[in-house]
Design an enzyme around this catalytic site. Structure first.
Site, PDB file in Angstrom:
ATOM      1  N   SER A   1       0.788  -1.234   0.000  1.00  0.00           N
ATOM      2  CA  SER A   1       0.000   0.000   0.000  1.00  0.00           C
ATOM      3  C   SER A   1       0.823   1.289   0.000  1.00  0.00           C
ATOM      4  O   SER A   1       0.341   2.320  -0.436  1.00  0.00           O
ATOM      5  CB  SER A   1      -0.980   0.017   1.171  1.00  0.00           C
ATOM      6  OG  SER A   1      -0.308   0.240   2.382  1.00  0.00           O
TER       7      SER A   1
ATOM      8  N   LYS B   1      -0.213   4.822   6.566  1.00  0.00           N
ATOM      9  CA  LYS B   1      -0.800   5.568   5.442  1.00  0.00           C
ATOM     10  C   LYS B   1      -0.338   7.021   5.492  1.00  0.00           C
ATOM     11  O   LYS B   1       0.203   7.493   6.478  1.00  0.00           O
ATOM     12  CB  LYS B   1      -2.338   5.543   5.509  1.00  0.00           C
ATOM     13  CG  LYS B   1      -2.962   4.171   5.569  1.00  0.00           C
ATOM     14  CD  LYS B   1      -2.779   3.398   4.305  1.00  0.00           C
ATOM     15  CE  LYS B   1      -3.441   2.022   4.437  1.00  0.00           C
ATOM     16  NZ  LYS B   1      -3.067   1.119   3.400  1.00  0.00           N
TER      17      LYS B   1
END
Length: 164
Positions: free
Chosen positions: A48, A92
């Protein structure tokens, strides 16, 4: 006379054991405080955050002060407790803060725009094609932020600060 000698030795040994136990206990307390409230190493892996972080895993340092005093902003890489599975910690990038308007694509043909509500952040992985993030589960409460990543220590060729 001998009995007094043995008792003196036992008292001395017991005092030594207690002193060393106190030192170990203090060290463990210091380690706990440092790891949970100041700074901790974290293993980050998965697709990710490509290309910023490696697929096979990076060891990064995350500090745990900024998010407590409101110093996390757009562009920061953060550790976030997953709103879907609270046992997981996600890594993130913060894309939007409360009040920001964020445009995103759920699939290549369908775009959306949303305003980040008060007390929330919008997070996304750098690899938009392989990231489960706010595009899938919506804005994340600010309280789920666990730390702000500021330094990569492994692998050696990536040693240093994270570039945005």
């Amino acid at each position: 006379m001998r009995l007094l000698s043995y008792m003196g030795q036992w008292k001395s040994a017991a005092k030594e054991v207690l002193d060393r136990t106190a030192i170990v206990a203090k060290f463990l307390c210091l380690l706990h405080v440092t790891n949970n409230y100041l700074c901790s190493p974290t293993l980050v892996y998965g697709p990710s955050m490509l290309p910023t972080l490696n697929l096979t895993g990076d060891v990064v340092l995350a500090e745990h002060v900024s998010h407590r005093i409101g110093k996390v902003g757009t562009g920061d890489v953060v550790l976030v407790r997953s709103p879907v599975d609270p046992r997981r910690i996600l890594t993130k990038r913060v894309v939007g803060m409360e009040g920001d308007t964020v445009s995103f694509y759920v699939d290549p043909m369908y775009g959306q725009t949303t305003v980040v509500p008060k007390g929330h952040v919008w997070i996304q992985g750098d690899n938009t094609y392989a990231s489960s993030d706010s595009r899938h589960f919506g804005p994340v409460p600010y309280g789920l932020i666990q730390g702000k990543v500021f330094f990569r220590v492994w692998p050696p060729d990536g040693f240093g600060t994270l570039e945005q």
